[in-house]
Design a protein around this motif. Structure first.
Motif, PDB file in Angstrom:
ATOM      1  N   LYS A  47       7.715  -8.449  -3.772  1.00 26.80           N
ATOM      2  CA  LYS A  47       6.505  -7.721  -4.150  1.00 26.80           C
ATOM      3  C   LYS A  47       6.808  -6.229  -4.051  1.00 26.80           C
ATOM      4  CE  LYS A  47       3.812 -11.302  -4.569  1.00 26.80           C
ATOM      5  NZ  LYS A  47       3.342 -11.703  -5.880  1.00 26.80           N
ATOM      6  N   THR A  48       6.110  -5.425  -4.820  1.00 29.31           N
ATOM      7  CA  THR A  48       6.266  -3.973  -4.717  1.00 29.31           C
ATOM      8  C   THR A  48       5.460  -3.492  -3.515  1.00 29.31           C
ATOM      9  OG1 THR A  48       4.324  -3.458  -6.063  1.00 29.31           O
ATOM     10  CG2 THR A  48       6.438  -3.760  -7.241  1.00 29.31           C
ATOM     11  N   PHE A  49       5.724  -2.254  -3.111  1.00 29.58           N
ATOM     12  CA  PHE A  49       4.959  -1.689  -2.006  1.00 29.58           C
ATOM     13  C   PHE A  49       3.466  -1.697  -2.321  1.00 29.58           C
ATOM     14  CE2 PHE A  49       2.674   2.119  -0.640  1.00 29.58           C
ATOM     15  CZ  PHE A  49       2.552   1.823   0.703  1.00 29.58           C
ATOM     16  N   THR A  50       3.119  -1.289  -3.531  1.00 35.77           N
ATOM     17  CA  THR A  50       1.714  -1.211  -3.929  1.00 35.77           C
ATOM     18  C   THR A  50       1.047  -2.579  -3.852  1.00 35.77           C
ATOM     19  OG1 THR A  50       2.259   0.629  -5.395  1.00 35.77           O
ATOM     20  CG2 THR A  50       0.153  -0.463  -5.775  1.00 35.77           C
ATOM     21  N   GLU A  51       1.731  -3.616  -4.334  1.00 36.20           N
ATOM     22  CA  GLU A  51       1.178  -4.976  -4.272  1.00 36.20           C
ATOM     23  C   GLU A  51       1.018  -5.427  -2.818  1.00 36.20           C
ATOM     24  OE1 GLU A  51       2.979  -7.127  -8.252  1.00 36.20           O
ATOM     25  OE2 GLU A  51       4.332  -6.777  -6.558  1.00 36.20           O
ATOM     26  N   TYR A  53       0.754  -3.584  -0.075  1.00 33.06           N
ATOM     27  CA  TYR A  53      -0.295  -2.835   0.615  1.00 33.06           C
ATOM     28  C   TYR A  53      -1.674  -3.345   0.200  1.00 33.06           C
ATOM     29  CZ  TYR A  53      -3.224   0.953   2.297  1.00 33.06           C
ATOM     30  OH  TYR A  53      -4.201   1.671   2.936  1.00 33.06           O
ATOM     31  N   ALA A  54      -1.865  -3.593  -1.075  1.00 31.94           N
ATOM     32  CA  ALA A  54      -3.158  -4.094  -1.562  1.00 31.94           C
ATOM     33  C   ALA A  54      -3.479  -5.453  -0.934  1.00 31.94           C
ATOM     34  CB  ALA A  54      -3.141  -4.196  -3.080  1.00 31.94           C
ATOM     35  N   LYS A  57      -4.341  -4.891   2.772  1.00 30.12           N
ATOM     36  CA  LYS A  57      -5.647  -4.233   2.853  1.00 30.12           C
ATOM     37  C   LYS A  57      -6.766  -5.252   2.573  1.00 30.12           C
ATOM     38  CE  LYS A  57      -7.820  -0.320   3.384  1.00 30.12           C
ATOM     39  NZ  LYS A  57      -7.922   0.248   4.703  1.00 30.12           N
ATOM     40  N   ARG A  67      -1.570   3.289   5.415  1.00 29.72           N
ATOM     41  CA  ARG A  67      -0.685   3.262   4.246  1.00 29.72           C
ATOM     42  C   ARG A  67       0.717   3.751   4.624  1.00 29.72           C
ATOM     43  NH1 ARG A  67      -1.388   2.967  -1.275  1.00 29.72           N
ATOM     44  NH2 ARG A  67       0.127   4.118  -2.501  1.00 29.72           N
ATOM     45  N   PHE A  71       4.141   1.598   4.469  1.00 30.68           N
ATOM     46  CA  PHE A  71       5.280   2.087   3.698  1.00 30.68           C
ATOM     47  C   PHE A  71       6.553   2.102   4.557  1.00 30.68           C
ATOM     48  CE2 PHE A  71       8.118   5.518   2.383  1.00 30.68           C
ATOM     49  CZ  PHE A  71       8.411   5.109   1.096  1.00 30.68           C
TER      50      PHE A  71
END
Length: 119
Positions: A47-51, A53-54, A57, A67, A71
């Motif tokens: 998964k990407t960092f953005t995925e 983290y979402a 969250k 965040r 990271f």
């Protein structure tokens, strides 16, 4: 087999969060450590960092790591880190509970009980 079951449970919970379904309440003794475990798992799923983290969250809401923390840990796991425990920090108390130290303290206590007390 137990690890596979744990991974499947995490993946199912994370998928429910992303799809918008109601997520069951998870009981945890150590939420930051649990989040790191989940983050490590998400990294292994590529998964990407953005995925990631979402998903965290959505799963933990206000109790989610910041965040920046997510990271930093995500980056560490991508670089090959395996442990989810904090690194030792300067000023942190050392842990010296060993069988040898326990025996020494027990001996001192037994000797002190045998004395006549202060003179």
């Amino acid at each position: 087999m137990l690890l596979l079951s744990h991974c499947e449970r995490i993946a199912t919970s994370l998928n429910r969060t992303v799809s918008g379904d109601t997520l069951p309440t998870l009981i945890s003794l150590d939420k930051p450590m649990e989040q790191r475990d989940n983050l490590k798992f998400l990294g292994k799923l590529e998964k990407t960092f953005t995925e990631a983290y979402a998903m965290l969250k959505g799963m933990y809401g206000n109790e989610c790591l910041s965040r920046i923390q997510v990271f930093e840990w995500f980056k560490r796991f991508k670089e090959g880190r395996e442990t989810t425990e904090d690194d030792p920090r300067p000023g942190q108390l050392s842990k010296s509970k060993t069988d040898e130290n326990i025996e020494k303290i027990s001996k001192l206590i037994r000797e002190d009980r045998g004395s006549d007390g202060p003179s």
